[in-house]
Design a protein around this motif. Structure first.
Motif, short mmCIF file in Angstrom:
data_model
loop_
_atom_site.label_atom_id
_atom_site.label_comp_id
_atom_site.label_asym_id
_atom_site.label_seq_id
_atom_site.Cartn_x
_atom_site.Cartn_y
_atom_site.Cartn_z
N GLY A 50 0.56 -1.17 -0.35
CA GLY A 50 0.14 -0.20 -0.15
C GLY A 50 0.95 1.38 -0.29
O GLY A 50 2.08 1.71 0.33
N ILE A 51 0.46 2.55 -0.23
CA ILE A 51 0.98 3.67 -0.51
C ILE A 51 -0.03 5.36 0.32
O ILE A 51 -1.43 4.99 -0.04
N ARG A 52 0.70 5.57 0.91
CA ARG A 52 0.14 6.97 0.91
C ARG A 52 -0.09 7.82 -0.18
O ARG A 52 1.32 8.13 -0.59
N PRO A 102 -8.50 10.64 4.88
CA PRO A 102 -7.19 11.46 5.42
C PRO A 102 -6.12 10.86 6.28
O PRO A 102 -5.39 11.67 8.01
N LEU A 103 -5.38 9.77 5.89
CA LEU A 103 -3.91 9.19 6.77
C LEU A 103 -2.75 9.57 6.75
O LEU A 103 -2.76 9.06 5.83
N TRP A 104 -2.04 10.16 7.22
CA TRP A 104 -0.56 10.73 6.66
C TRP A 104 0.34 10.01 6.92
O TRP A 104 0.99 9.77 6.24
N THR A 105 -0.03 8.90 8.07
CA THR A 105 1.28 7.91 8.59
C THR A 105 1.05 6.30 8.85
O THR A 105 2.01 5.98 9.19
N VAL A 106 0.32 6.05 7.97
CA VAL A 106 -0.53 4.51 8.30
C VAL A 106 -0.88 4.03 7.07
O VAL A 106 -1.98 4.69 6.56
N VAL A 107 -0.45 3.24 6.59
CA VAL A 107 -1.20 2.43 5.70
C VAL A 107 -1.62 1.15 6.02
O VAL A 107 -1.34 0.24 6.26
#
Length: 127
Positions: A50-52, A102-107
Motif C-alpha cells: 500500500g501507499i499513501r 486522510p491518514l498521513w502516516t498509516v498504510v
C-alpha cells in the motif's frame, strides 16, 4: 465515486517480472491512499502493498518485501506494482483498492479500510 481498472497481469515463469497498473478515475481528489491485495484459489484475500498518495509512505506484506515495489503517478492517478523474482505462490488475482481517509502516516492493510475496488487482474507464475 472512484473507479479503478487494473491491467498488466499475465503468465510468467518463476523468477520473472510483471508490472501491474491501476488507473483511477472519477472523484480521484478524494483518494488519500491505495493498495494492492491478492486472492489465490481457495484462500482469503490478503494485503500485498500500500501507499499513501501525498507523502508516498509504503508498506508491504512480509511475503513480498524485497521483491515487489508499489509506486504511484499522482498526476495521472495511476498506481503501479512492480513484481520481481516471481514465485508460483504469487499466483493470484490481484486487486487494487483506494482509501479516502486522510491518514498521513498509516498504510491500511485490512480490506474493510478501503472503500473502492477494481475488478482484478490474473497473475499466474509457472514453475
Amino acid at each position: 465515486q472512484v473507479q479503478l481498472v487494473e491491467s498488466g497481469g499475465g503468465l510468467v515463469q518463476a523468477g520473472g517480472s510483471l508490472r501491474l497498473s491501476c488507473a483511477a478515475s472519477g472523484r480521484t481528489f478524494s483518494i488519500h491512499g491505495m493498495g494492492w491485495f491478492r486472492q489465490a484459489p481457495g484462500k482469503e484475500r490478503e494485503f500485498v502493498a500500500g501507499i499513501r498518495w501525498s507523502i508516498g509512505r509504503t508498506s508491504y506484506a512480509d511475503s513480498v518485501k524485497g521483491r515487489f515495489t508499489v509506486s504511484r503517478d499522482n498526476a495521472n492517478n495511476i498506481l503501479y506494482l512492480q513484481m520481481n523474482i516471481l514465485k508460483p505462490e504469487d499466483t493470484a488475482v490481484y486487486y487494487c483498492a483506494a482509501d479516502s481517509r486522510p491518514l498521513w502516516t498509516v498504510v491500511p492493510s485490512e480490506q474493510f479500510e478501503y472503500a473502492y475496488w477494481g475488478q482484478g487482474t490474473q497473475v499466474t507464475v509457472s514453475s
